[in-house]
Scaffold this motif. Structure first.
Motif, PDB file in Angstrom:
ATOM      1  N   PRO A 186       0.778  -1.072   0.047  1.00 59.90           N
ATOM      2  CA  PRO A 186       0.162   0.085  -0.081  1.00 59.90           C
ATOM      3  C   PRO A 186       1.000   1.279   0.068  1.00 59.90           C
ATOM      4  N   VAL A 187       0.185   2.206  -0.483  1.00 60.29           N
ATOM      5  CA  VAL A 187       0.926   3.420  -0.519  1.00 60.29           C
ATOM      6  C   VAL A 187      -0.211   4.765  -0.237  1.00 60.29           C
ATOM      7  N   ALA A 188       0.145   5.682   0.439  1.00 60.40           N
ATOM      8  CA  ALA A 188      -0.695   6.668   0.995  1.00 60.40           C
ATOM      9  C   ALA A 188      -0.062   8.032   0.641  1.00 60.40           C
ATOM     10  N   MET A 189      -0.729   9.042  -0.041  1.00 61.20           N
ATOM     11  CA  MET A 189      -0.480  10.305  -0.177  1.00 61.20           C
ATOM     12  C   MET A 189      -0.998  11.053   0.764  1.00 61.20           C
ATOM     13  N   VAL A 190      -0.051  12.225   1.379  1.00 60.04           N
ATOM     14  CA  VAL A 190      -0.457  12.906   2.390  1.00 60.04           C
ATOM     15  C   VAL A 190       0.104  14.362   2.331  1.00 60.04           C
TER      16      VAL A 190
END
Length: 375
Positions: free
Chosen positions: A118-122
């Motif tokens: 998974p990858v999150a953009m913050v």
């Protein structure tokens, strides 16, 4: 974009066996540079890379996506992508980070790099806060090309002020200072402002070396300042608005040399930034304050004035600086895996130590000794 990554493998970390729990990947996609850090949960660095700016708010989407691909390949060189368990990408801008186009581009770059985690953009303010303190709650003030203040509670954004972009906000930012520098230079050309250091610096930066300063004729029959003013206006409008942020260091340099107009710009910028921070921070609050962004992490008059102002308004609150947004993103990735607070604090110390979360020591000591800092 030249397509090259500045890749540097950390010797001990790259040679070590993967620590239990696998690897995490942090990316800081700024307007000027994009950086990536790959590490394990013990803080061993396995790879890092840098490329041109990868923020879609400052660059066309294809250039931003290409920068992400470059740093992903560089950070992962020689590492099995299957070992990576989580990734976090920090992006500047108002609203959902990156937008749908950037999310799709990141997804493609992620898959092309062999990543399946998974990858999150913050928001970049979240990665900056994590880079500046091991605490889970506090405030972060970012002043680079743009400016924003964010209140953080349990590592989540709880409130935000400014970050509205150059047209509607970003008060006190590098762009704002650059625009004020051009305005001052134009006023100096027609005699309305006294900027003996700043105006020549701005004219040389935008019109080229040897540009005549205010009060001097450019040639026979020249109306003092008129031709240069027209050329200066044309030069500014020929570039992206955000490009004015490159003039911010000139303002700082001129202020250091005693230019009154530059000093006034610095004072006004500090006032704007402190007001932005106050919008997300309660009076007397003692949680950490993190200063981030190119205008606040280097030794310059604005950074000193803002640090003194923070100490004056929030005495007793730790004040730190964030210099490695990619490390902050990696810390958020580790937090997403459920690490306890003690382990996260140890990871923060290992990755950043005094370099990333160090306090603004000299400014804080000066302000506390005086009892109040001039802001």
């Amino acid at each position: 974009m030249d397509g090259r990554a500045a890749d540097s493998r950390a010797g001990a970390g790259a040679a070590a066996d993967t620590a239990p729990g696998g690897l995490v990947l942090g990316l800081d996609a700024g307007g000027t540079r994009t950086r990536a850090l790959l590490c394990d949960l013990a803080g061993n660095r396995y790879g890092h890379a840098a490329a041109d700016g990868g923020n879609p708010a400052a660059h066309p989407l294809h250039r931003a996506a290409a920068a992400l691909s470059v740093v992903l390949r560089g950070a992962l060189a020689g590492v099995d992508p299957a070992e990576v368990r989580y990734g976090v990408v920090g992006l500047a801008g108002q609203g959902p980070p990156g937008g749908s186009g950037m999310r799709a581009a990141l997804g493609r770059a992620w898959r092309e790099a062999g990543l399946r985690c998974p990858v999150a953009m913050v928001p970049d303010a979240a990665t900056a806060f994590a880079a500046g303190t091991a605490a889970g709650s506090g405030s972060v003030l970012v002043a680079g090309t743009g400016a924003v203040a964010v209140r953080v509670e349990h590592r989540d954004e709880a409130a935000r002020a400014d970050g509205l972009g150059w047209l509607l906000g970003d008060l006190g930012s590098g762009f704002w200072m650059g625009r004020e520098a051009v305005r001052t230079a134009l006023e100096a050309l027609d005699g309305r402002a006294h900027a003996p250091v700043l105006a020549p610096l701005v004219l040389e930066e935008l019109l080229g070396p040897g540009a005549p300063g205010p009060g001097s004729a450019a040639g026979p029959g020249d109306v003092p300042g008129a031709g240069r003013a027209a050329r200066l206006v044309a030069a500014v409008y020929a570039e992206r608005p955000a490009a004015l942020s490159r003039l911010a260091p000139l303002v700082a340099a001129a202020a250091e040399r005693g230019d009154p107009a530059a000093g006034g710009i610095v004072e006004a910028a500090a006032g704007h930034l402190l007001a932005t921070l106050a919008a997300v921070r309660r009076p007397g609050e003692r949680t950490p304050v993190v200063l981030a962004g190119s205008c606040l992490v280097t030794a310059n008059p604005l950074a000193r004035r803002v640090a003194r102002g923070v100490v004056r308004h929030w005495p007793g609150a730790p004040v730190g600086r964030a210099r490695d947004g990619a490390a902050g993103a990696a810390l958020l990735a580790a937090d997403a895996l459920g690490l306890d607070e003690g382990t996260l604090a140890s990871l923060h110390l290992r990755l950043l130590g005094e370099r990333g979360g160090g306090t603004c020591g000299a400014e804080a000591r000066d302000a506390r000794t005086a009892g109040h800092g001039e802001v």
